[in-house]
Design a protein around this motif. Structure first.
Motif, PDB file in Angstrom:
ATOM      1  N   PHE A 222       0.856  -1.181   0.000  1.00  0.00           N
ATOM      2  CA  PHE A 222       0.000   0.000   0.000  1.00  0.00           C
ATOM      3  C   PHE A 222       0.896   1.236   0.000  1.00  0.00           C
ATOM      4  CE2 PHE A 222      -2.232  -3.365   2.275  1.00  0.00           C
ATOM      5  CZ  PHE A 222      -3.476  -3.370   1.664  1.00  0.00           C
ATOM      6  N   TYR A 223       0.550   2.219  -0.819  1.00  0.00           N
ATOM      7  CA  TYR A 223       1.345   3.451  -0.902  1.00  0.00           C
ATOM      8  C   TYR A 223       0.486   4.632  -0.490  1.00  0.00           C
ATOM      9  CZ  TYR A 223       3.754   7.471  -2.980  1.00  0.00           C
ATOM     10  OH  TYR A 223       4.348   8.682  -3.188  1.00  0.00           O
ATOM     11  N   GLY A 224       1.037   5.459   0.396  1.00  0.00           N
ATOM     12  CA  GLY A 224       0.354   6.670   0.825  1.00  0.00           C
ATOM     13  C   GLY A 224      -0.365   6.482   2.145  1.00  0.00           C
ATOM     14  N   GLY A 225      -0.886   7.587   2.651  1.00  0.00           N
ATOM     15  CA  GLY A 225      -1.597   7.576   3.919  1.00  0.00           C
ATOM     16  C   GLY A 225      -1.917   8.993   4.340  1.00  0.00           C
ATOM     17  N   TYR A 226      -2.353   9.142   5.560  1.00  0.00           N
ATOM     18  CA  TYR A 226      -2.749  10.437   6.083  1.00  0.00           C
ATOM     19  C   TYR A 226      -1.555  11.191   6.668  1.00  0.00           C
ATOM     20  CZ  TYR A 226      -7.512   8.561   5.816  1.00  0.00           C
ATOM     21  OH  TYR A 226      -8.695   8.022   5.385  1.00  0.00           O
ATOM     22  N   GLY A 227      -1.536  12.520   6.482  1.00  0.00           N
ATOM     23  CA  GLY A 227      -0.549  13.374   7.133  1.00  0.00           C
ATOM     24  C   GLY A 227       0.877  12.971   6.832  1.00  0.00           C
ATOM     25  N   GLU A 228       1.643  12.673   7.864  1.00  0.00           N
ATOM     26  CA  GLU A 228       3.053  12.342   7.713  1.00  0.00           C
ATOM     27  C   GLU A 228       3.269  10.995   7.031  1.00  0.00           C
ATOM     28  OE1 GLU A 228       4.826  12.581  11.550  1.00  0.00           O
ATOM     29  OE2 GLU A 228       4.653  14.777  11.689  1.00  0.00           O
ATOM     30  N   GLU A 229       2.208  10.237   6.803  1.00  0.00           N
ATOM     31  CA  GLU A 229       2.335   8.928   6.156  1.00  0.00           C
ATOM     32  C   GLU A 229       2.052   8.991   4.651  1.00  0.00           C
ATOM     33  OE1 GLU A 229      -0.395   6.620   8.543  1.00  0.00           O
ATOM     34  OE2 GLU A 229       1.261   5.894   9.795  1.00  0.00           O
ATOM     35  N   ARG A 230       2.040  10.182   4.074  1.00  0.00           N
ATOM     36  CA  ARG A 230       1.684  10.324   2.667  1.00  0.00           C
ATOM     37  C   ARG A 230       2.668   9.617   1.737  1.00  0.00           C
ATOM     38  NH1 ARG A 230       0.388  14.661   0.357  1.00  0.00           N
ATOM     39  NH2 ARG A 230       1.680  14.648  -1.476  1.00  0.00           N
ATOM     40  N   ASP A 231       3.924   9.411   2.172  1.00  0.00           N
ATOM     41  CA  ASP A 231       4.919   8.719   1.340  1.00  0.00           C
ATOM     42  C   ASP A 231       5.193   7.301   1.831  1.00  0.00           C
ATOM     43  OD1 ASP A 231       5.283  11.030  -0.254  1.00  0.00           O
ATOM     44  OD2 ASP A 231       6.641  11.858   1.250  1.00  0.00           O
ATOM     45  N   ARG A 232       4.325   6.777   2.669  1.00  0.00           N
ATOM     46  CA  ARG A 232       4.539   5.466   3.291  1.00  0.00           C
ATOM     47  C   ARG A 232       4.376   4.328   2.287  1.00  0.00           C
ATOM     48  NH1 ARG A 232      -0.232   3.996   7.132  1.00  0.00           N
ATOM     49  NH2 ARG A 232      -1.195   4.022   5.059  1.00  0.00           N
ATOM     50  N   LEU A 233       5.259   3.329   2.395  1.00  0.00           N
ATOM     51  CA  LEU A 233       5.095   2.024   1.757  1.00  0.00           C
ATOM     52  C   LEU A 233       4.813   1.016   2.866  1.00  0.00           C
ATOM     53  CD1 LEU A 233       7.889   1.488  -0.943  1.00  0.00           C
ATOM     54  CD2 LEU A 233       5.442   1.720  -1.334  1.00  0.00           C
ATOM     55  N   ALA A 234       3.669   0.380   2.820  1.00  0.00           N
ATOM     56  CA  ALA A 234       3.316  -0.614   3.827  1.00  0.00           C
ATOM     57  C   ALA A 234       3.196  -1.966   3.145  1.00  0.00           C
ATOM     58  CB  ALA A 234       2.011  -0.238   4.516  1.00  0.00           C
ATOM     59  N   LEU A 235       4.063  -2.891   3.521  1.00  0.00           N
ATOM     60  CA  LEU A 235       4.084  -4.218   2.917  1.00  0.00           C
ATOM     61  C   LEU A 235       3.257  -5.191   3.743  1.00  0.00           C
ATOM     62  CD1 LEU A 235       7.908  -4.314   2.162  1.00  0.00           C
ATOM     63  CD2 LEU A 235       6.077  -3.928   0.515  1.00  0.00           C
ATOM     64  N   GLY A 236       2.668  -6.173   3.066  1.00  0.00           N
ATOM     65  CA  GLY A 236       1.881  -7.166   3.767  1.00  0.00           C
ATOM     66  C   GLY A 236       1.824  -8.479   3.010  1.00  0.00           C
ATOM     67  N   GLU A 237       1.325  -9.498   3.693  1.00  0.00           N
ATOM     68  CA  GLU A 237       1.111 -10.811   3.090  1.00  0.00           C
ATOM     69  C   GLU A 237      -0.351 -11.189   3.262  1.00  0.00           C
ATOM     70  OE1 GLU A 237       3.788 -13.679   4.671  1.00  0.00           O
ATOM     71  OE2 GLU A 237       5.537 -12.835   3.653  1.00  0.00           O
ATOM     72  N   LEU A 238      -0.881 -11.894   2.265  1.00  0.00           N
ATOM     73  CA  LEU A 238      -2.271 -12.308   2.296  1.00  0.00           C
ATOM     74  C   LEU A 238      -2.417 -13.664   2.968  1.00  0.00           C
ATOM     75  CD1 LEU A 238      -3.429 -11.353  -1.321  1.00  0.00           C
ATOM     76  CD2 LEU A 238      -3.429  -9.950   0.734  1.00  0.00           C
ATOM     77  N   THR A 239      -3.285 -13.729   3.962  1.00  0.00           N
ATOM     78  CA  THR A 239      -3.723 -15.005   4.496  1.00  0.00           C
ATOM     79  C   THR A 239      -5.071 -15.315   3.847  1.00  0.00           C
ATOM     80  OG1 THR A 239      -4.963 -14.103   6.368  1.00  0.00           O
ATOM     81  CG2 THR A 239      -2.586 -14.395   6.662  1.00  0.00           C
ATOM     82  N   GLU A 240      -5.802 -16.250   4.397  1.00  0.00           N
ATOM     83  CA  GLU A 240      -7.102 -16.581   3.814  1.00  0.00           C
ATOM     84  C   GLU A 240      -8.078 -15.424   3.927  1.00  0.00           C
ATOM     85  OE1 GLU A 240      -9.866 -18.720   1.730  1.00  0.00           O
ATOM     86  OE2 GLU A 240      -7.740 -19.179   2.049  1.00  0.00           O
ATOM     87  N   THR A 241      -7.998 -14.651   5.023  1.00  0.00           N
ATOM     88  CA  THR A 241      -9.012 -13.621   5.256  1.00  0.00           C
ATOM     89  C   THR A 241      -8.453 -12.252   5.627  1.00  0.00           C
ATOM     90  OG1 THR A 241      -9.204 -14.262   7.587  1.00  0.00           O
ATOM     91  CG2 THR A 241     -10.699 -15.337   6.020  1.00  0.00           C
ATOM     92  N   THR A 242      -7.131 -12.124   5.842  1.00  0.00           N
ATOM     93  CA  THR A 242      -6.567 -10.862   6.319  1.00  0.00           C
ATOM     94  C   THR A 242      -5.291 -10.506   5.573  1.00  0.00           C
ATOM     95  OG1 THR A 242      -5.216 -11.903   8.039  1.00  0.00           O
ATOM     96  CG2 THR A 242      -7.483 -11.271   8.636  1.00  0.00           C
ATOM     97  N   VAL A 243      -4.951  -9.214   5.644  1.00  0.00           N
ATOM     98  CA  VAL A 243      -3.632  -8.736   5.227  1.00  0.00           C
ATOM     99  C   VAL A 243      -2.788  -8.599   6.489  1.00  0.00           C
ATOM    100  CG1 VAL A 243      -2.332  -6.870   4.163  1.00  0.00           C
ATOM    101  CG2 VAL A 243      -4.591  -7.475   3.263  1.00  0.00           C
ATOM    102  N   GLU A 244      -1.693  -9.331   6.545  1.00  0.00           N
ATOM    103  CA  GLU A 244      -0.809  -9.279   7.704  1.00  0.00           C
ATOM    104  C   GLU A 244       0.386  -8.390   7.392  1.00  0.00           C
ATOM    105  OE1 GLU A 244      -1.474 -10.507  10.702  1.00  0.00           O
ATOM    106  OE2 GLU A 244      -3.417 -11.069   9.824  1.00  0.00           O
ATOM    107  N   PRO A 245       0.554  -7.264   8.121  1.00  0.00           N
ATOM    108  CA  PRO A 245       1.665  -6.345   7.845  1.00  0.00           C
ATOM    109  C   PRO A 245       3.027  -7.024   8.031  1.00  0.00           C
ATOM    110  CG  PRO A 245       0.013  -5.315   9.249  1.00  0.00           C
ATOM    111  CD  PRO A 245      -0.337  -6.762   9.184  1.00  0.00           C
ATOM    112  N   THR A 246       3.964  -6.729   7.120  1.00  0.00           N
ATOM    113  CA  THR A 246       5.317  -7.299   7.200  1.00  0.00           C
ATOM    114  C   THR A 246       6.409  -6.243   7.222  1.00  0.00           C
ATOM    115  OG1 THR A 246       5.410  -7.546   4.789  1.00  0.00           O
ATOM    116  CG2 THR A 246       4.601  -9.430   6.065  1.00  0.00           C
ATOM    117  N   GLY A 247       6.085  -4.978   6.955  1.00  0.00           N
ATOM    118  CA  GLY A 247       7.130  -3.964   6.974  1.00  0.00           C
ATOM    119  C   GLY A 247       6.631  -2.611   6.540  1.00  0.00           C
ATOM    120  N   LEU A 248       7.360  -1.568   6.960  1.00  0.00           N
ATOM    121  CA  LEU A 248       7.046  -0.198   6.604  1.00  0.00           C
ATOM    122  C   LEU A 248       8.278   0.475   6.030  1.00  0.00           C
ATOM    123  CD1 LEU A 248       4.980   1.053   9.697  1.00  0.00           C
ATOM    124  CD2 LEU A 248       4.092   0.559   7.406  1.00  0.00           C
TER     125      LEU A 248
END
Length: 288
Positions: A222-248
């Motif tokens: 995911f790229y972007g976010g609110y306020g100071e997180e506008r340049d954020r890259l948030a990495l995740g992995e897909l499980t059966e039902t959720t996105v599990e965060p793996t790094g920022l």
């Protein structure tokens, strides 16, 4: 926080820098397009039709020019059709049935049809089959819809059970289908209208406010976010039902600076970013 620099992807040829960049995009096949005019359309009242130039830079570096006649959209959205034509759309309309909102041009730049898709268009992206995906922001409750190039409604998020779909923050249209992330619940949603039995899959997600999303296999960014997180890259992995965060991390321009005002386009595993003055695209690839 770790920084990741965009990879330079495509540049508007310098010979065209004297024109006004109205909008720009990267299509589903990886070609970059700029919609240019002698000057920006005026901001008040109806827009008189004007001629525009599309400059296309293809992945191999070839450049193509297409003159469009009688464009009517103010602050237009642009994408290319698989047959070489173009779609130009106005994001705002005062009438749901505004037949001039979306203009379809053939490969020679001649308008061949027009139709309306509704007010508050945030995203307009064409898939590999030539369908036009539209993501609306919160002034239009239609959410996400898929149209044919002749204006036939081919799929709608109505009844799709997408939690909290009030504003389509991020829309990624690839060759296989679409991915979305929407306010208020921000689930990750996969949409494949042609898949029998299960056209929509939903994963619960804790990352809020992203403006772009890219997916590859069981990984997501995911790229972007609110306020100071506008340049954020948030990495995740897909499980059966959720996105599990793996790094920022943080996404920067190729020179390491912050993008500032930008356009973003999601296509499959890639996120394309274009910062002011909107003459160059950079690329982040989750499959890199």
């Amino acid at each position: 926080m770790q920084q990741t620099a965009l990879v330079p992807y495509a540049h508007l040829p310098r010979a065209h820098h004297d024109r006004q960049v109205l909008t720009s995009t990267v299509d589903v096949f990886g070609s970059a397009h700029w919609l240019l005019a002698e000057r920006a359309p005026r901001t008040g009242g109806d827009v008189p039709p004007f001629d525009a130039l599309v400059v296309s830079v293809h992945p191999g570096g070839d450049i193509e020019l297409t003159e469009l006649s009688a464009v009517r959209a103010r602050r237009p959205r642009l994408d290319r059709l698989p047959d070489g034509g173009f779609v130009v759309a106005a994001p705002r309309t005062r009438r749901e049935d505004d037949a001039d909102q979306v203009q379809v041009f053939d490969v020679l730049g001649r308008e061949i049809s027009s139709f309306g898709v509704g007010d508050a268009v945030d995203h307009l992206l064409v898939d590999a089959s030539g369908h036009i995906w539209v993501g609306h922001f919160d002034e239009n409750p239609e959410g996400i819809r898929r149209w044919s190039a002749t204006g036939r409604l081919a799929w709608t998020s109505d009844g799709a059970r997408i939690p909290g779909l009030f504003d389509c923050y991020a829309l990624n249209v690839s060759r296989a289908g679409a991915w979305a992330c929407a306010y208020t619940d921000f689930p990750l949603v996969e949409i494949r209208p042609d898949r029998p039995g299960r056209p929509v899959r939903v994963w619960a997600n804790r990352i809020r406010g992203a403006k772009a999303v890219a997916v590859h296999d069981d990984r997501v960014v995911f790229y972007g976010g609110y306020g100071e997180e506008r340049d954020r890259l948030a990495l995740g992995e897909l499980t059966e039902t959720t996105v599990e965060p793996t790094g920022l991390g943080l996404l920067t321009l190729p020179d390491g600076s912050a993008p500032g005002r930008r356009r973003v386009v999601g296509r499959g595993s890639r996120i394309y970013v274009q910062a002011e003055p909107y003459t160059a695209w950079g690329m982040f690839d989750l499959d890199g």
